[in-house]
Design a protein around this motif. Sequence first.
Motif, PDB file in Angstrom:
ATOM      1  N   VAL A  40       0.835  -1.202   0.000  1.00  0.00           N
ATOM      2  CA  VAL A  40       0.000   0.000   0.000  1.00  0.00           C
ATOM      3  C   VAL A  40       0.874   1.258   0.000  1.00  0.00           C
ATOM      4  CG1 VAL A  40      -1.843   1.247   1.166  1.00  0.00           C
ATOM      5  CG2 VAL A  40      -1.828  -1.235   1.203  1.00  0.00           C
ATOM      6  N   LEU A  41       1.962   1.242   0.753  1.00  0.00           N
ATOM      7  CA  LEU A  41       2.882   2.389   0.730  1.00  0.00           C
ATOM      8  C   LEU A  41       3.452   2.605  -0.663  1.00  0.00           C
ATOM      9  CD1 LEU A  41       4.860   2.107   4.085  1.00  0.00           C
ATOM     10  CD2 LEU A  41       3.439   4.023   3.329  1.00  0.00           C
ATOM     11  N   LEU A  42       3.812   1.509  -1.334  1.00  0.00           N
ATOM     12  CA  LEU A  42       4.313   1.636  -2.702  1.00  0.00           C
ATOM     13  C   LEU A  42       3.231   2.176  -3.631  1.00  0.00           C
ATOM     14  CD1 LEU A  42       6.444  -1.626  -3.071  1.00  0.00           C
ATOM     15  CD2 LEU A  42       7.276   0.734  -2.987  1.00  0.00           C
ATOM     16  N   ALA A  43       1.973   1.736  -3.416  1.00  0.00           N
ATOM     17  CA  ALA A  43       0.865   2.254  -4.233  1.00  0.00           C
ATOM     18  C   ALA A  43       0.682   3.751  -4.015  1.00  0.00           C
ATOM     19  CB  ALA A  43      -0.420   1.497  -3.895  1.00  0.00           C
ATOM     20  N   ILE A  44       0.786   4.203  -2.757  1.00  0.00           N
ATOM     21  CA  ILE A  44       0.666   5.632  -2.460  1.00  0.00           C
ATOM     22  C   ILE A  44       1.802   6.403  -3.117  1.00  0.00           C
ATOM     23  CG2 ILE A  44       0.769   7.352  -0.612  1.00  0.00           C
ATOM     24  CD1 ILE A  44      -0.586   5.218   1.189  1.00  0.00           C
ATOM     25  N   ALA A  45       3.024   5.878  -2.981  1.00  0.00           N
ATOM     26  CA  ALA A  45       4.172   6.548  -3.587  1.00  0.00           C
ATOM     27  C   ALA A  45       4.028   6.599  -5.100  1.00  0.00           C
ATOM     28  CB  ALA A  45       5.456   5.823  -3.201  1.00  0.00           C
ATOM     29  N   GLY A  46       3.567   5.504  -5.705  1.00  0.00           N
ATOM     30  CA  GLY A  46       3.373   5.501  -7.148  1.00  0.00           C
ATOM     31  C   GLY A  46       2.323   6.495  -7.582  1.00  0.00           C
ATOM     32  N   PHE A  47       1.221   6.553  -6.834  1.00  0.00           N
ATOM     33  CA  PHE A  47       0.173   7.526  -7.158  1.00  0.00           C
ATOM     34  C   PHE A  47       0.704   8.947  -7.092  1.00  0.00           C
ATOM     35  CE2 PHE A  47      -2.905  10.479  -5.214  1.00  0.00           C
ATOM     36  CZ  PHE A  47      -3.778  10.614  -6.275  1.00  0.00           C
ATOM     37  N   ALA A  48       1.440   9.267  -6.016  1.00  0.00           N
ATOM     38  CA  ALA A  48       1.929  10.631  -5.838  1.00  0.00           C
ATOM     39  C   ALA A  48       2.995  10.987  -6.859  1.00  0.00           C
ATOM     40  CB  ALA A  48       2.473  10.800  -4.420  1.00  0.00           C
ATOM     41  N   LEU A  49       3.999  10.126  -7.005  1.00  0.00           N
ATOM     42  CA  LEU A  49       5.139  10.475  -7.853  1.00  0.00           C
ATOM     43  C   LEU A  49       4.791  10.402  -9.334  1.00  0.00           C
ATOM     44  CD1 LEU A  49       7.972   8.648  -5.873  1.00  0.00           C
ATOM     45  CD2 LEU A  49       7.236  11.035  -5.725  1.00  0.00           C
ATOM     46  N   LEU A  50       4.051   9.364  -9.731  1.00  0.00           N
ATOM     47  CA  LEU A  50       3.673   9.260 -11.140  1.00  0.00           C
ATOM     48  C   LEU A  50       2.542  10.235 -11.476  1.00  0.00           C
ATOM     49  CD1 LEU A  50       3.771   5.370 -11.594  1.00  0.00           C
ATOM     50  CD2 LEU A  50       5.512   7.053 -12.247  1.00  0.00           C
ATOM     51  N   GLY A 549      -3.970   2.327  -9.463  1.00  0.00           N
ATOM     52  CA  GLY A 549      -3.931   2.313 -10.918  1.00  0.00           C
ATOM     53  C   GLY A 549      -5.054   3.107 -11.542  1.00  0.00           C
ATOM     54  N   GLN A 550      -6.281   2.907 -11.068  1.00  0.00           N
ATOM     55  CA  GLN A 550      -7.385   3.680 -11.637  1.00  0.00           C
ATOM     56  C   GLN A 550      -7.267   5.151 -11.260  1.00  0.00           C
ATOM     57  OE1 GLN A 550     -11.439   2.656 -10.509  1.00  0.00           O
ATOM     58  NE2 GLN A 550     -12.233   3.415 -12.460  1.00  0.00           N
ATOM     59  N   ALA A 551      -6.769   5.441 -10.054  1.00  0.00           N
ATOM     60  CA  ALA A 551      -6.575   6.833  -9.672  1.00  0.00           C
ATOM     61  C   ALA A 551      -5.587   7.520 -10.608  1.00  0.00           C
ATOM     62  CB  ALA A 551      -6.084   6.920  -8.227  1.00  0.00           C
ATOM     63  N   LEU A 552      -4.545   6.816 -11.006  1.00  0.00           N
ATOM     64  CA  LEU A 552      -3.588   7.397 -11.950  1.00  0.00           C
ATOM     65  C   LEU A 552      -4.238   7.671 -13.301  1.00  0.00           C
ATOM     66  CD1 LEU A 552      -0.318   5.419 -11.188  1.00  0.00           C
ATOM     67  CD2 LEU A 552      -0.678   7.864 -10.921  1.00  0.00           C
ATOM     68  N   SER A 553      -5.128   6.770 -13.730  1.00  0.00           N
ATOM     69  CA  SER A 553      -5.814   7.009 -15.003  1.00  0.00           C
ATOM     70  C   SER A 553      -6.720   8.234 -14.926  1.00  0.00           C
ATOM     71  CB  SER A 553      -6.642   5.777 -15.392  1.00  0.00           C
ATOM     72  OG  SER A 553      -7.808   5.667 -14.577  1.00  0.00           O
ATOM     73  N   PHE A 554      -7.060   8.642 -13.711  1.00  0.00           N
ATOM     74  CA  PHE A 554      -7.878   9.833 -13.494  1.00  0.00           C
ATOM     75  C   PHE A 554      -7.018  11.083 -13.427  1.00  0.00           C
ATOM     76  CE2 PHE A 554     -10.371  12.170  -9.940  1.00  0.00           C
ATOM     77  CZ  PHE A 554     -10.934  13.038 -10.846  1.00  0.00           C
ATOM     78  N   VAL A 555      -5.928  11.055 -12.637  1.00  0.00           N
ATOM     79  CA  VAL A 555      -5.177  12.284 -12.381  1.00  0.00           C
ATOM     80  C   VAL A 555      -4.194  12.634 -13.490  1.00  0.00           C
ATOM     81  CG1 VAL A 555      -5.385  11.907  -9.904  1.00  0.00           C
ATOM     82  CG2 VAL A 555      -3.298  11.189 -11.067  1.00  0.00           C
ATOM     83  N   VAL A 556      -3.650  11.630 -14.175  1.00  0.00           N
ATOM     84  CA  VAL A 556      -2.631  11.941 -15.184  1.00  0.00           C
ATOM     85  C   VAL A 556      -3.185  12.839 -16.294  1.00  0.00           C
ATOM     86  CG1 VAL A 556      -1.175  10.945 -16.990  1.00  0.00           C
ATOM     87  CG2 VAL A 556      -1.147   9.969 -14.689  1.00  0.00           C
ATOM     88  N   PRO A 557      -4.390  12.586 -16.834  1.00  0.00           N
ATOM     89  CA  PRO A 557      -4.908  13.528 -17.850  1.00  0.00           C
ATOM     90  C   PRO A 557      -5.377  14.858 -17.256  1.00  0.00           C
ATOM     91  CG  PRO A 557      -5.979  11.370 -17.984  1.00  0.00           C
ATOM     92  CD  PRO A 557      -5.275  11.427 -16.679  1.00  0.00           C
ATOM     93  N   TYR A 558      -5.585  14.890 -15.936  1.00  0.00           N
ATOM     94  CA  TYR A 558      -6.179  16.091 -15.334  1.00  0.00           C
ATOM     95  C   TYR A 558      -5.134  17.049 -14.800  1.00  0.00           C
ATOM     96  CZ  TYR A 558      -9.351  19.039 -12.663  1.00  0.00           C
ATOM     97  OH  TYR A 558     -10.043  20.128 -12.181  1.00  0.00           O
ATOM     98  N   TRP A 559      -4.174  16.556 -14.045  1.00  0.00           N
ATOM     99  CA  TRP A 559      -3.205  17.446 -13.408  1.00  0.00           C
ATOM    100  C   TRP A 559      -2.281  18.079 -14.443  1.00  0.00           C
ATOM    101  CZ3 TRP A 559      -1.809  13.896  -8.656  1.00  0.00           C
ATOM    102  CH2 TRP A 559      -2.812  14.038  -7.699  1.00  0.00           C
TER     103      TRP A 559
END
Length: 970
Positions: A40-50, A549-559
């Motif tokens: 879960v920590l790796l998932a959080i780090a991946g979400f934030a950094l990617l 993973g789904q959160a990244l598909s949301f934020v990458v096109p938005y941020w």
Amino acid sequence: MVLSRALTPPADPDTPEPAPPARERTPASRRLDRILPAVVLLAIAGFALLGIGSPLLGQSTFAATDEMVGSAPYSEVPEFASVRPTNNYLDDTWDSALPNTIVFADELREGHIAAWNPYSAGGVPLGATPNYALGSPLTLPFYALPGWFAPGIVKLLEIIVAVGGMYLFLRRLRIGAAPALLGGLVFASSAFMVVWTGWPQTRVAAFIPAVFWAVELIVQRARPRDAAVLALALAAMIFGGFPAVTGYTVATGAVYLVVRLLATHGRRWRRSLGGLALAAGGVAGGVVLTAVQLLPWVAFMSTAYVEGRGQEPDAHLSMASLVTVIAPWALGSTNPYGSVYWYLPVNLVESMSYLGAAALVLVVTAVAMARRGRAALPQGAWVFFVASTVVWLVLIYGGGFPLKVAQSLPYLFSDNFVGRARCVLGFLLAVLAALGLELLLRRRAASPAPAPSPAGKRRPWALAWVTLVCGAVAVAGVVALRDARHAAYLADRPTGGSLRTGEVTRELAVGIVLLLLALACAAALWWQGGRGGKLRLVAAVLLPLLVAGQALSFVVPYWPRSDKSTFYPVTDAHEYLREHLGPDRFAGMYEAMTRSAESALELRSATGHAFVDRRYGELIRSPSGGANFASTHVAVGGGLSAIASPTLDRMSVRYGVSSLAGPVPGTPRPAPTTTGLTTLAPDTPVTRPVPGTGPIRAVVLTPVETRRWEPTDRIEAVLLDETGRPVAQTDRRIGRTAANQPLYIPLAAEDVAAGARLSVRITVHAGQGLQLHAAGDGAAVGAVGTAQDGLKLAFVGTAAIFERTRALPRVRWAGTAVVEPDGARRLDLLRSGTLTGDQVVLEQRPTSAGGGSADVRITADGTDATEVSVTARGSGYLVLADPIQSGWTATVDGRPATLLKADHAFVAVAIPDGAHTVRFTYSSTAGRAGGWLSLAAALAVAGVLVAGAVRDRRRRALRSSGPGSLPSVS
């Protein structure tokens, strides 16, 4: 007995309530306990950094300035011509939030705390208001890092604070480490926390979990330092601005506090009242800590121009937006150049409801498993989270009578769109998602089985509850899908296609696949139970990966990830204003510099994006009686047609700035009678005569087709005198042409000799020719000549800049006063053009006679103070055309002077004969009182925290020294 022990407060107040005693764990379960938190920590780090991406490496900026350079004057810069933003919903971030932060940070680095911003909308509070989150702990990177780099670090800190606060809170609720971390990830990636990025709003909402953690500390430990923690968390929210988020949080947290105190202490009223008193002290402490900004803010907002913010029961989110819970892009994207643009009536920032497919499965799990959920959480907590979630869902998406009742309350619902309460809803759902994972992980392996019910009487009720929950979710999903498809059908109907309905189906199909995969993982965790094994491990690991993973598909096109060159660049238009504007103002007129972006470059503007003083708002909109004006978007009433208004003269608007595509004021000179059509071939110069004689302000062509040209397509016009010598030149983007509508090409040719015969050489630089109306054997060319309107087209480059030759200086002398106490008549008088530059309009009859003259010189002109040297020959008035009637003071030769209300929105000071120094200072009584209150509160909070730490240290020392060292009580 097991449940009773689980709900007993811990003996050590510094440790969370213990989890229910677990059964003996298998090696596989212990392995899962080691692996899952790390995953879960790796998932959080991946979400934030990617999710943030390249801005963290300094390769781009986490600011939507790629949208900013799409408007004039930046859009005329060739290197920005092809910049296409992927998100054009982030206007407020680059036109208001960032410029104000940059101004404050620049002043702070020079050792000055700027309470006032003189560059935006005539002048507005800056450090004296929480509106820009300048006091938020999460804004600190702006004060230590380059402006273009800081936004990405701020977002990273937001995620850390949101996840950290959720972890602390959920651990207090006896949730395991991995589910607590997952709850933080779900909250940090929820709709509100994503779509409001760049605004101060997310810097406020990031502290919601910290507030609830502090409340839970008060319930469990009831110590003064817990109230101090609440004060600090609440102060961080208030300093972040956007008080609605804080209001929603406090309202929800208050209910949570009452429920938890009653459930925990029952009829022990003294303990419950003690907890309420501590919480009230914490809230009061948070308010007083921020008094340094709150009191000046309240004083300013009492005189601010605020209209059109009232709410009605039908002002809520559509059920259709609920499809974005698992399919964020089902209803379109933020990209205007994409295939499907967002098409619900309420914009994407206000409507987006994303939670995530996996998170939704976990939420339903937590709600459906009612008996286990109540046992897993402290008393009353499960009921609160489920009930409050339902209430917020009804208010936000249902509206109707419940919302009408809420809107009858003062401020919170009556003046704020209820959809913004998604900040608290996202938090509540994240808590339930964490609980759902906790229950799945506890199945047989980690928690005792519920006590058997006699004769199986509870099982039918449990099945009925599960059926009710799943049925309600299914019904809501069906209604949301129906409404979404209907909205897509209505959007498709004008074209007769099915583009949007097809997009709904495709995006929702992806969301449903993820939903089914998450259901499979949940089922595997449940049915595997205590048997452990690889399947259970894979299912547990896959759930946080699905969330991230789904959160990244949301934020990458938005941020945003904009090129650093787009971060508030300086064009030739800015350079011209820097050189010529001096202490006066410009006004953005037609699609150019109409917002507050130029604050970052310290150019004074009459227009902008900010809350402004009511009288200033009335004054700037008066040329058109109120058109083109909103509470926070301050534009000149009447647009370009009002550029010559005498009102702007009194506002010290020295220049008006327009995009090159805008209409040009002046005397029209129609083209000769058209005889057909002609085409200007690419890169082929054509020279045509200009109607009439010089000087002129523009030449005008008439296209015959409506089309949007490529960003790099341009048209060049060179004005030639009778000898063929160039006297003016313009190179502008073609942009968009409309059939039979004028295409203006402004030219700075007002210095051309009167009577001079002129011609224009026109060249189209594009991939194809420009078809125009023709006169004779070539293009029909019209012109705009000069007029007696007090304007001069002084500069044409990346923008057209009109000098307003009748504008009065921002600091001026008025020898005589005209008294007009009525506001409406006063505005009529100011825009009538009958006043002379030596006159000032006052609201009450002055005591001094006036009639003198004076030499006026500005000796200091900063953010919070203006100093003027006056040499008067007789008495009169020093007029400062700044909206500083509230919160400012004046002195004459160091002695207090009365600020007279002048020219409706501005101020004047009566000056006697002789040489004097006049100083205007932003130094309100509210600000001084607030500063002392904040200092006192900070010392009190620090004292409480230090005293608590000392007390704990003594207790630990006594425990470590053994019973024999305890003092005698005999």
